[in-house]
Write a protein that holds these residues in place. Structure first.
Motif, PDB file in Angstrom:
ATOM      1  N   SER A 141       0.816  -1.217   0.000  1.00 15.90           N
ATOM      2  CA  SER A 141       0.000   0.000   0.000  1.00 15.90           C
ATOM      3  C   SER A 141       0.849   1.266   0.000  1.00 15.90           C
ATOM      4  O   SER A 141       0.305   2.367  -0.141  1.00 15.90           O
ATOM      5  CB  SER A 141      -0.917   0.018   1.224  1.00 15.90           C
ATOM      6  OG  SER A 141      -1.788  -1.093   1.224  1.00 15.90           O
ATOM      7  N   LYS A 171      -8.671  -1.148  -2.913  1.00 10.58           N
ATOM      8  CA  LYS A 171      -8.484  -2.174  -1.874  1.00 10.58           C
ATOM      9  C   LYS A 171      -7.261  -1.865  -1.020  1.00 10.58           C
ATOM     10  O   LYS A 171      -7.290  -1.974   0.207  1.00 10.58           O
ATOM     11  CB  LYS A 171      -8.349  -3.546  -2.517  1.00 10.58           C
ATOM     12  CG  LYS A 171      -8.199  -4.679  -1.525  1.00 10.58           C
ATOM     13  CD  LYS A 171      -8.153  -6.029  -2.227  1.00 10.58           C
ATOM     14  CE  LYS A 171      -8.020  -7.164  -1.218  1.00 10.58           C
ATOM     15  NZ  LYS A 171      -7.961  -8.493  -1.892  1.00 10.58           N
ATOM     16  N   ARG A 172      -6.174  -1.457  -1.672  1.00  9.51           N
ATOM     17  CA  ARG A 172      -4.956  -1.143  -0.922  1.00  9.51           C
ATOM     18  C   ARG A 172      -5.120   0.124  -0.094  1.00  9.51           C
ATOM     19  O   ARG A 172      -4.596   0.220   1.021  1.00  9.51           O
ATOM     20  CB  ARG A 172      -3.776  -1.008  -1.885  1.00  9.51           C
ATOM     21  CG  ARG A 172      -3.438  -2.320  -2.579  1.00  9.51           C
ATOM     22  CD  ARG A 172      -2.237  -2.201  -3.491  1.00  9.51           C
ATOM     23  NE  ARG A 172      -2.076  -3.411  -4.283  1.00  9.51           N
ATOM     24  CZ  ARG A 172      -1.058  -3.645  -5.106  1.00  9.51           C
ATOM     25  NH1 ARG A 172      -0.105  -2.736  -5.240  1.00  9.51           N
ATOM     26  NH2 ARG A 172      -0.988  -4.771  -5.799  1.00  9.51           N
ATOM     27  N   SER A 174      -7.892   1.040   1.234  1.00  7.60           N
ATOM     28  CA  SER A 174      -8.732   0.632   2.364  1.00  7.60           C
ATOM     29  C   SER A 174      -7.898  -0.041   3.443  1.00  7.60           C
ATOM     30  O   SER A 174      -8.070   0.224   4.642  1.00  7.60           O
ATOM     31  CB  SER A 174      -9.829  -0.312   1.871  1.00  7.60           C
ATOM     32  OG  SER A 174     -10.605  -0.790   2.948  1.00  7.60           O
ATOM     33  N   ARG A 175      -6.959  -0.895   3.023  1.00  2.00           N
ATOM     34  CA  ARG A 175      -6.091  -1.568   3.995  1.00  2.00           C
ATOM     35  C   ARG A 175      -5.257  -0.562   4.761  1.00  2.00           C
ATOM     36  O   ARG A 175      -5.075  -0.665   5.984  1.00  2.00           O
ATOM     37  CB  ARG A 175      -5.168  -2.552   3.278  1.00  2.00           C
ATOM     38  CG  ARG A 175      -5.844  -3.826   2.803  1.00  2.00           C
ATOM     39  CD  ARG A 175      -4.788  -4.789   2.280  1.00  2.00           C
ATOM     40  NE  ARG A 175      -3.815  -5.097   3.309  1.00  2.00           N
ATOM     41  CZ  ARG A 175      -2.623  -5.624   3.076  1.00  2.00           C
ATOM     42  NH1 ARG A 175      -2.229  -5.840   1.834  1.00  2.00           N
ATOM     43  NH2 ARG A 175      -1.798  -5.904   4.065  1.00  2.00           N
ATOM     44  N   ARG A 177      -5.932   2.619   5.287  1.00  2.63           N
ATOM     45  CA  ARG A 177      -6.785   3.440   6.150  1.00  2.63           C
ATOM     46  C   ARG A 177      -7.167   2.697   7.423  1.00  2.63           C
ATOM     47  O   ARG A 177      -7.321   3.298   8.491  1.00  2.63           O
ATOM     48  CB  ARG A 177      -8.049   3.853   5.395  1.00  2.63           C
ATOM     49  CG  ARG A 177      -7.803   4.913   4.329  1.00  2.63           C
ATOM     50  CD  ARG A 177      -8.963   5.000   3.371  1.00  2.63           C
ATOM     51  NE  ARG A 177      -8.793   6.056   2.381  1.00  2.63           N
ATOM     52  CZ  ARG A 177      -9.405   6.080   1.218  1.00  2.63           C
ATOM     53  NH1 ARG A 177     -10.257   5.109   0.892  1.00  2.63           N
ATOM     54  NH2 ARG A 177      -9.189   7.067   0.368  1.00  2.63           N
ATOM     55  N   GLN A 178      -7.323   1.398   7.319  1.00  2.00           N
ATOM     56  CA  GLN A 178      -7.684   0.613   8.502  1.00  2.00           C
ATOM     57  C   GLN A 178      -6.564   0.609   9.541  1.00  2.00           C
ATOM     58  O   GLN A 178      -6.817   0.418  10.727  1.00  2.00           O
ATOM     59  CB  GLN A 178      -8.005  -0.825   8.092  1.00  2.00           C
ATOM     60  CG  GLN A 178      -9.306  -0.955   7.304  1.00  2.00           C
ATOM     61  CD  GLN A 178      -9.514  -2.349   6.770  1.00  2.00           C
ATOM     62  OE1 GLN A 178      -8.711  -3.257   7.020  1.00  2.00           O
ATOM     63  NE2 GLN A 178     -10.581  -2.544   6.006  1.00  2.00           N
ATOM     64  N   GLY A 179      -5.321   0.844   9.079  1.00  2.00           N
ATOM     65  CA  GLY A 179      -4.194   0.813  10.009  1.00  2.00           C
ATOM     66  C   GLY A 179      -3.847   2.164  10.604  1.00  2.00           C
ATOM     67  O   GLY A 179      -2.964   2.251  11.449  1.00  2.00           O
ATOM     68  N   ARG A 181      -5.384   6.033  12.210  1.00  2.00           N
ATOM     69  CA  ARG A 181      -6.522   6.853  12.626  1.00  2.00           C
ATOM     70  C   ARG A 181      -6.692   8.004  11.643  1.00  2.00           C
ATOM     71  O   ARG A 181      -5.773   8.370  10.911  1.00  2.00           O
ATOM     72  CB  ARG A 181      -6.298   7.399  14.036  1.00  2.00           C
ATOM     73  CG  ARG A 181      -6.221   6.330  15.110  1.00  2.00           C
ATOM     74  CD  ARG A 181      -6.530   6.953  16.469  1.00  2.00           C
ATOM     75  NE  ARG A 181      -5.858   8.232  16.652  1.00  2.00           N
ATOM     76  CZ  ARG A 181      -4.655   8.369  17.214  1.00  2.00           C
ATOM     77  NH1 ARG A 181      -3.992   7.299  17.610  1.00  2.00           N
ATOM     78  NH2 ARG A 181      -4.125   9.579  17.361  1.00  2.00           N
ATOM     79  N   ASP A 182      -7.865   8.616  11.666  1.00  2.00           N
ATOM     80  CA  ASP A 182      -8.170   9.676  10.717  1.00  2.00           C
ATOM     81  C   ASP A 182      -7.186  10.841  10.802  1.00  2.00           C
ATOM     82  O   ASP A 182      -6.744  11.374   9.785  1.00  2.00           O
ATOM     83  CB  ASP A 182      -9.596  10.194  10.942  1.00  2.00           C
ATOM     84  CG  ASP A 182     -10.645   9.173  10.521  1.00  2.00           C
ATOM     85  OD1 ASP A 182     -10.279   8.239   9.780  1.00  2.00           O
ATOM     86  OD2 ASP A 182     -11.811   9.317  10.931  1.00  2.00           O
TER      87      ASP A 182
END
Length: 383
Positions: A141, A171-172, A174-175, A177-179, A181-182
């Protein structure tokens, strides 16, 4: 500049650049510099090093443009040159990552907009923090996320520049962003944008182009080095010698095993000499073919390379098939006649089995060889 515009610019300017037009190539550099530096930064995690590597990649590509016949292959080729140079840099400059620093601290340091008086110290801290931050991201990513923020947060733009599908980019993202915080993701976006190359980057490369040699086919062997990541002629020569050695060993091993089996049943010295002579011709044809391919790779390009490769391959296969299907059966004709007189049924069965094996081996060898030639030409940018 959107993805379609970049693609159009490359297709429009690349022919002129290949003829030595430095201004045309400079426009290509300006369109691609975000992608190339992002690829280097994702691997090295070092902003200054990533820009140096990107400059080297652009110069290597410039000097070998005439070897690239398909404009659509330019970006994949340039990305691969960049990745190889970045990996070479890591092998030559191994740095240990920071200890005890979390991603939140690292990103705060990397994106802190307020400079301190101790500029050098802050710069070192920011570079270390940037390395730690990028390392915390999923490996697949890093390029995507860096380029996403540098290219106006357009996933389609990133997909075009990195040769991915839009779905794969999303998809990458999203991965990644999941790791994070905003707020950390926002600061990473600031870091990605602030570390992007400026117009000065293109100016530096344009100045370097003025002193660099124009694209030339005579640099063919160095083009192999640039595309493959080798940085010395010795590495290229060693790699070529190793490839030739493996090819010859495999060819000679197959010929020797086949010859041994044939010689076991030879009825006299005349047949034995004919079989040995045929195998020697096959061996010489193999050596000539490999030598011809090395010469073509170094000296030829474009249509000349394509025609020379096909001609050499067809000539080689013609020699092998003629020796296998005509000369060797002719040499063993008297043996086959004696076998047929002793046991016609068994001899006929053996001849049928030999023909089947011969044709299967010939077809498999021919198809495999053709596939190898096509892949090689495609890798060289000819197809």
């Amino acid at each position: 500049m959107n993805a379609e515009a970049i693609d159009l610019l490359i297709r429009t300017e690349l022919p002129a650049a290949a003829r030595g037009d430095r201004d045309a190539y400079g426009r290509i550099v300006g369109a691609c510099q975000n992608a190339v530096t992002a690829v280097a930064l994702a691997i090295t995690r070092d902003v200054p090093a990533s820009e140096d590597i990107a400059q080297d990649a652009f110069l290597a590509a410039w000097q070998n443009l005439k070897r690239l016949q398909n404009p659509s292959s330019f970006l994949p080729w340039l990305r691969q040159i960049t990745r190889n140079l970045a990996r070479d840099h890591l092998r030559a400059n191994r740095h240990r990552p920071l200890d005890g620093e979390g991603a939140e601290i690292a990103i705060s340091l990397a994106a802190d907009p307020s400079p301190t008086p101790a500029q050098q110290l802050v710069q070192d801290e920011r570079e270390q923090a940037a390395a730690e931050l990028i390392a915390a991201l999923p490996e697949d990513s890093r390029e995507v996320l860096l380029l996403y923020y540098r290219e106006g947060q357009s996933s389609q733009q990133v997909a075009t520049l990195l040769g991915l599908s839009d779905a794969a980019v999303r998809k990458r993202l999203s991965r990644a962003r999941q790791g994070l915080r905003d707020d950390l993701l926002r600061r990473f976006g600031e870091f990605a944008r602030s570390s992007a190359p400026t117009a000065a980057f293109t100016t530096i490369i344009s100045a370097a182009l003025a002193a660099a040699s124009p694209p030339a086919a005579a640099k063919g062997i160095f083009a192999v080095a640039a595309a493959g990541g080798a940085n010395t002629l010795g590495k290229v020569a060693l790699g070529a010698a190793g490839s030739i050695g493996l090819a010859l060993v495999a060819a000679f091993a197959g010929m020797w095993l086949g010859l041994r089996k044939q010689l076991k049943g030879a009825i006299d010295d005349e047949e034995r000499a004919a079989l040995i002579r045929s195998s020697v011709i096959n061996a010489l044809a193999s050596i000539a073919f490999v030598a011809c391919m090395l010469l073509v790779a170094v000296a030829a390009r474009g249509t000349v390379m394509l025609v020379a490769t096909i001609a050499a391959w067809l000539g080689f296969m013609a020699v092998i098939f003629y020796q296998t299907l005509v000369v060797q059966p002719r040499a063993m004709r008297r043996r086959h006649t004696l076998e047929a007189q002793r046991d016609p049924v068994a001899a006929a069965r053996r001849r049928r089995r030999e023909r089947i094996h011969c044709w299967i081996g010939g077809i498999v060898g021919f198809v495999s060889g053709c596939a190898g030639v096509v892949l090689g030409l495609n890798a060289a940018g000819v197809l």
